[in-house]
Scaffold this active site. Structure first.
Site, PDB file in Angstrom:
ATOM      1  N   CYS A 387     -42.635 -22.798 -27.219  1.00 13.22           N
ATOM      2  CA  CYS A 387     -42.003 -24.030 -26.757  1.00 13.22           C
ATOM      3  C   CYS A 387     -40.492 -23.988 -27.011  1.00 13.22           C
ATOM      4  CB  CYS A 387     -42.671 -25.231 -27.416  1.00 13.22           C
ATOM      5  SG  CYS A 387     -42.279 -26.811 -26.639  1.00 13.22           S
ATOM      6  N   HIS A 523     -48.385 -24.266 -25.928  1.00 13.58           N
ATOM      7  CA  HIS A 523     -48.723 -24.159 -27.357  1.00 13.58           C
ATOM      8  C   HIS A 523     -50.059 -23.449 -27.505  1.00 13.58           C
ATOM      9  CE1 HIS A 523     -45.567 -26.728 -29.194  1.00 13.58           C
ATOM     10  NE2 HIS A 523     -45.546 -27.281 -27.995  1.00 13.58           N
ATOM     11  N   GLU A 525     -51.319 -21.994 -29.926  1.00 19.10           N
ATOM     12  CA  GLU A 525     -51.944 -22.179 -31.236  1.00 19.10           C
ATOM     13  C   GLU A 525     -53.077 -23.201 -31.198  1.00 19.10           C
ATOM     14  OE1 GLU A 525     -48.211 -24.918 -31.407  1.00 19.10           O
ATOM     15  OE2 GLU A 525     -48.868 -23.052 -30.447  1.00 19.10           O
TER      16      GLU A 525
END
Length: 564
Positions: A387, A523, A525
């Site tokens: 990001c 993102h 993750e």
């Protein structure tokens, strides 16, 4: 309300004495065991704060904002849930007092209550129960965590609602687990049960008798203390469960299963006809890989909230997952981006095998992130920008390679000479000209949120990692790469390795003449789990291993060797 026949059995998880005891991890671990027994499980968080969601809350105060497929900005506990169970959650699974009151007041304004006086009971509690029904319908069992601790004024409507649900559904459809603290006085070598006794007394005072106690302590609970707690709390001795501090959270499912917690739930909720024996082999494999590594790397995380690591909870977990997949211990070195601005990247990043720059908002520390991207690019250090980290890499390329003096994000400089990053409304116009106007909206109102598809360019690092032409990743950001600068950045070698499904937005960038340098706008993750990892994090950790080995390519078969 759903009919009694279709009502999902629910385990309500409450906490007492102090906050941050680990209700989320305990609930997720129990859910993992129930899932391992063949049950279809979902989870839910009820948060007592008045914010509608945590989207505008400070990371220092609240920690990470977790994002689901449907774009809901939720509590970080939903990240724990999704990392422990295979169910993909949504905004239905994260409820706040703010959401409840917002819904109730909208109904009042529409006249849904027919002019009646709107009250906490029954209107607020009925809305809470409606939300619980909506989130849990269609599953074999649900676990619902109530945030905060017993005695908090803000939690009372939630506790009252679940008290009512127990009465309405019966003990075979709703049960209560209460997590409480057993302090260990080290100098005296004693465990103190009084806080637990008072916590349960407080809970019983509002009409809730726990069925199971999860007793958190530094050391295992001796049988004598277990019997004492059972006597004073009116909980069966076998339902007083010792929850000790473990060095690896992935050991908790096995620990709880060893005390037959899952069997207590199966018996009370009459789920025996749907379950088999718990198969925890996946969790055993995860623990084994973490405890018997073949390699070790140090990853520098350059952020702006590193004093409160929960702000990057999913990033830290995903890095560890990437290591687990190749039996590599990942040591996290938390680095403040402002320190890089003051002391320089070479000094601050000394000794790391790779560097990750995570997301964030605002101009504080951004120049340190840009300096990090430049240092990693020039020194051939594995770099992963997520990001804001991708945007920092773009700014570095624009300033230091493309000669675009004053290049910046309009988030930090509205009058940047070269706004290579900006709101779509600032650069996308029918004439193709850069339009200088700001976005007036609620914070988060212009966010790109949730799971979105992106097309991966063949022949790129990203394509090799994913092994797919199209992937879906979750997003949470307002600013985008400015398409007007594609050509000058491509001219200096920057590769746009992924774009949005409609080809209008840049999703990933990379340097092809670098051992491993990748930035992504999404993102990833949020989609990493200990049992499967994520392709980008697995690849990044492997690149860090190769960097540590002096650039030597690894030929071992460790990647993804842990049973998935």
């Amino acid at each position: 309300m759903t009919s009694p026949e279709s009502q999902t059995p629910i385990v309500f998880v409450t906490g007492g004495v102090v906050s941050s005891l680990g209700k989320g991890i305990a609930a997720a671990s129990l859910a993992a065991i129930l899932e391992a027994r063949g049950l279809k499980v979902t989870m839910m968080k009820l948060d007592p704060y008045l914010n509608v969601d945590p989207g505008t809350m400070s990371p220092f105060q609240h920690g990470e904002v977790y994002v689901t497929d449907d774009g809901a900005e939720t509590d970080l506990d939903l990240g724990h849930y999704e990392r422990f169970v295979n169910t993909r959650l949504s905004g239905l699974n994260s409820i706040t007092t703010g959401k409840i009151y917002d819904s109730v007041l909208r109904k009042e304004r529409r006249g849904d209550y027919l002019g009646g006086t709107v009250q906490v009971i029954p209107h607020v509690t009925d809305e809470i129960k409606r939300c619980i029904d909506a989130a849990t319908e269609g599953y074999d069992v649900a676990l619902v965590e109530i945030g905060g601790t017993v005695g908090d004024i803000e939690s009372l409507p939630f506790l009252e609602a679940i008290r009512q649900l127990r009465i309405e559904r019966g003990s075979d459809k709703a049960m209560f687990l209460h997590l409480t603290l057993i302090p260990y006085i080290r100098v005296a070598g004693e465990l103190k049960t009084k806080p637990t006794q008072h916590s349960v007394k407080e809970l019983r005072g509002i009409g809730i008798q726990p069925d199971v106690l999860l007793c958190r302590s530094e050391v295992p609970l001796p049988d004598g203390e277990r019997r004492k707690i059972a006597l004073f709390t009116n909980v069966p001795e076998k339902a007083v469960i010792s929850v000790v501090d473990l060095d690896n959270i992935h050991k908790i499912p096995r620990w709880l299963h060893g005390q037959r917690l899952d069997q207590l739930v199966v018996d009370q909720l009459q789920l025996g006809g749907k379950t088999g024996e718990a198969n925890l082999s996946e969790w055993d494999a995860v623990v084994d890989a973490a405890e018997r590594p073949i390699d070790e790397v140090t990853i520098g995380i350059v952020g702006k909230y590193v004093d409160h690591k929960d702000a990057y909870k999913s990033v830290g977990e995903a890095l560890k997952h990437g290591g687990i997949r190749q039996r590599t211990r990942v040591n996290l070195k938390w680095l403040e981006s402002e320190d890089i601005e003051r002391d320089g990247a070479a000094k601050v990043l000394a000794g790391v095998d790779g560097v990750l720059v995570p997301g964030g908002f605002g101009d504080r520390g951004f120049e340190g992130k840009v300096m990090t991207a430049q240092f990693a690019r020039e020194q051939k250090l594995p770099y992963f920008g997520i990001c804001y980290g991708m945007q920092a890499a773009v700014v570095d390329a624009a300033r230091n390679l493309a000669g675009l003096e004053g290049a910046n994000s309009t988030e930090n400089d509205k009058q940047a000479a070269h706004p290579v990053i900006g709101l779509i409304t600032e650069w996308r116009t029918s004439s193709g000209e850069v339009e200088r106007r700001t976005e007036d909206s609620d914070l988060g109102g212009t966010m790109r949120l949730g799971l979105q598809q992106q097309r991966i360019r063949p022949g790129t690092l990203a394509h090799r990692l994913y092994g797919k032409d199209v992937v879906g990743e979750r997003h949470r950001h307002r600013y985008e790469f400015n398409n007007h600068y594609r050509a000058p950045l491509e001219d200096v070698g920057l590769v746009f390795s992924a774009k949005s499904a409609d080809d209008t937005l840049v999703e990933m960038v990379e340097w092809p003449n670098h051992p491993w340098f990748l930035g992504c706008q999404a993102h990833p993750e949020f989609l990493s789990t200990p049992r499967s990892g994520h392709p980008l994090f697995i690849g990044f950790v492997r690149a860090a291993r190769e960097h540590k080995a002096g650039g030597r390519l690894l030929n071992d078969s460790s990647v993804n060797e842990v049973a998935a």
